[in-house]
Design an enzyme around this catalytic site. Structure first.
Site, PDB file in Angstrom:
ATOM      1  N   LYS A 119     -41.509 125.984 -62.719  1.00 14.33           N
ATOM      2  CA  LYS A 119     -40.644 124.823 -62.486  1.00 14.33           C
ATOM      3  C   LYS A 119     -41.116 123.978 -61.306  1.00 14.33           C
ATOM      4  CE  LYS A 119     -36.616 126.416 -64.919  1.00 14.33           C
ATOM      5  NZ  LYS A 119     -37.047 127.787 -65.316  1.00 14.33           N
TER       6      LYS A 119
HETATM    7  C1  LIG Z   1     -37.063 128.270 -66.604  1.00 12.45           C
HETATM    8  C2  LIG Z   1     -37.875 129.478 -66.931  1.00 12.45           C
HETATM    9  C3  LIG Z   1     -38.205 129.816 -68.266  1.00 12.45           C
HETATM   10  C4  LIG Z   1     -37.718 129.010 -69.464  1.00 12.45           C
HETATM   11  O1  LIG Z   1     -38.271 127.725 -69.516  1.00 12.45           O
HETATM   12  P1  LIG Z   1     -37.630 126.584 -70.421  1.00 12.45           P
HETATM   13  O2  LIG Z   1     -38.308 125.332 -70.032  1.00 12.45           O
HETATM   14  O3  LIG Z   1     -36.161 126.589 -70.095  1.00 12.45           O
HETATM   15  O4  LIG Z   1     -37.884 126.965 -71.838  1.00 12.45           O
HETATM   16  C5  LIG Z   1     -39.006 130.915 -68.475  1.00 12.45           C
HETATM   17  N1  LIG Z   1     -39.457 131.674 -67.446  1.00 12.45           N
HETATM   18  C6  LIG Z   1     -39.163 131.395 -66.170  1.00 12.45           C
HETATM   19  C7  LIG Z   1     -39.686 132.280 -65.095  1.00 12.45           C
HETATM   20  C8  LIG Z   1     -38.361 130.293 -65.856  1.00 12.45           C
HETATM   21  O5  LIG Z   1     -38.053 130.019 -64.565  1.00 12.45           O
END
Ligand SMILES: *Cc1c(COP(=O)(O)O)cnc(C)c1O
Length: 478
Positions: A119
């Site tokens: 993210k």
């Molecule tokens: C947010 C997140 C996901 C999922 O990603 P999306 O974009 O919501 O599909 C998977 N793994 C981790 C570690 C995350 O922080």
């Protein structure tokens, strides 16, 4: 480049990138997408190969973003990308390095940012874009959000130090991992307000909704959000699909596949966009954990959201979702961009029936052939076995979410087509599950040494809307 809504906003005037930058949902309840995806020709793809080599990730980001943004000057946009993607922010100068595993698999390392999860890649850019746009409008923004872990910390590390942005982040008291708590609560800055609510994550979300739903209050205190449906976050993520493809291939028509651990469908939606643009992506493999709403949809055509009580708490907790907010964007493309049908499915049937069913439609039948999608899911036992196997075979330690990806990827890998798994977090964030899988805790990258010992700054709050409003009123200068 103009933007439209998946539910068919009136044609005029269509907003630009900067118009929708600070927005969540479109006014009609739909999600924003570009009027059409830019198409990459062979010459552009070839030039990007050189660009990544000579100018690095920030230069590639600038080139990709330029196709979607036409209301920020090119030099300014370059500066934004350079501030977001450099080696003072990310642990590797490559920003997103790619490394091989056995069995034709590769790992795209998306977790080199300040909070060790993918993210950061979107949030760092969002922070720089927000600051730029707020400066241009001479405005300030107070972000109000709720987090169970990854999103909130990525937002705080991206927004800290930006003069026009303040963050109020609600967390469920005592319910995040010690590492996640330490990461967030050790931020000691006037503009970052960590709040520990006496309640669970849903309570935090309800408080945010109640306060943001008071439109007078929202306007008076310039409240905004950083939700997963934000368009700029998606564009930022398109860049790493291009970078990973470039790093694994040597010829411009060489195809790769991606396997993506999925929750809200944000990460893999960016892969879909890259494929629509003409990046040579063969298959997009969607991987879920026991919360398999999306796996079920891509296998059967039935999209059935789950209630909170039906959502399992798993050892890949960032994928514990019951409703994937970004999937509406994909369904819009799947249905040939028919906004009336999307409005009917997401605006009428889903709220009324809790599901819709596309099985038997020609669009669903062509899903794999036209859009390259396949899917699978894993269990806790699969996750542990994958972490242990990759550790034994390749000497690489992966986190539980990435393990969901690697496990599912193995069943779809084809000889001759590299399969790139997007690594979504570092194992240090989920030490308990790693210890269960391999019998010892993961090594800690030096940048996270001793963070649990730092002083913590966090405001305790009762689960009460008035108390939250009072806190915001106290902290936002009049
Ligand atoms: C947010 C997140 C996901 C999922 O990603 P999306 O974009 O919501 O599909 C998977 N793994 C981790 C570690 C995350 O922080």
């Amino acid at each position: 480049m103009r933007y439209l809504s998946t539910r068919g906003l009136p044609d005029d005037p269509r907003p630009t990138f900067s118009d929708i930058l600070l927005e969540g949902l479109a006014p009609d309840g739909g999600l924003y997408l570009p009027e059409s995806y830019p198409r990459l020709d062979a010459a552009t793809l070839a030039s990007w190969r050189t660009l990544l080599e000579t100018g690095g990730y920030a230069a590639l980001a600038h080139a990709v973003l330029s196709l979607f943004v036409d209301d920020i000057g090119s030099d300014d946009l370059r500066g934004i990308c350079e501030r977001a993607y450099n080696d003072t922010v990310f642990s590797s100068p490559e920003i997103v390095p790619v490394s091989p595993l056995s069995g034709g698999l590769w790992l795209a390392h998306l977790s080199g940012g300040p909070t060790a999860a993918f993210k950061d890649l979107a949030m760092q850019l969002l922070g720089q874009l927000f600051e730029y746009e707020l400066e241009r409008r001479d405005q300030e923004l107070n972000i109000l959000g709720a987090t169970s872990g990854d999103t909130g910390s990525a937002a705080e590390y991206a927004m800290r130090g930006l003069p026009r942005v303040r963050v109020f982040m609600l967390t469920p008291a005592g319910r995040m991992t010690p590492f996640q708590q330490a990461q967030m609560f050790s931020l000691d800055e006037e503009s970052i307000v960590n709040v520990a609510v006496d309640g669970v994550f849903d309570d935090c979300q309800d408080l945010v909704k109640a306060v943001a739903g008071d439109l007078d209050f929202k306007r008076r205190y310039s409240l905004g959000a950083v939700n997963s449906i934000n368009w700029a976050r998606l564009v930022a993520q398109v860049v790493y699909y291009v970078a990973a493809w470039l790093r694994v291939t040597s010829a411009d028509d060489e195809r790769v596949s991606f396997c993506v651990p999925t929750g809200n469908f944000g990460n893999i939606m960016a892969g879909h966009i890259a494929r629509m643009m003409g990046v040579p992506i063969d298959t997009l493999v969607l991987a879920t954990n026991e919360n398999n709403v999306l796996d079920e949809f891509f296998r059967t055509g039935v999209y059935r959201v789950r209630g909170a009580s039906e959502t399992h708490a798993t050892s890949s907790p960032s994928m514990d979702i019951s409703k994937a907010s970004n999937v509406e964007r994909f369904v819009f493309d799947l249905l040939g961009r028919d906004a009336a049908r999307v409005r009917e499915l997401f605006g009428v049937r889903l709220p009324r029936d809790g599901f819709f069913d596309l099985s038997g439609t020609p669009e669903f039948a062509s899903l794999r052939e036209r859009f390259g999608f396949v899917s699978g899911s894993s269990t806790h036992a699969d996750r542990l076995a994958t972490i242990a196997a990759v550790w034994a075979r390749d000497g690489v330690l992966i986190d539980p979410h990435t393990a969901d990806g690697v496990g599912v990827a193995a069943s779809f890998a084809e000889p001759g087509v590299p399969m790139i798994v997007t690594e979504t977090a570092l194992p240090v964030k989920f030490a308990e599950t790693i210890a269960e899988a391999i019998g010892r805790e993961p090594e800690r990258p030096p940048r996270f040494a001793g963070i649990e010992d730092l002083p913590r700054v966090v405001v305790p709050l009762p689960n009460d809307v008035r108390a939250l409003k009072t806190l915001i009123a106290e902290r936002v200068p009049a």
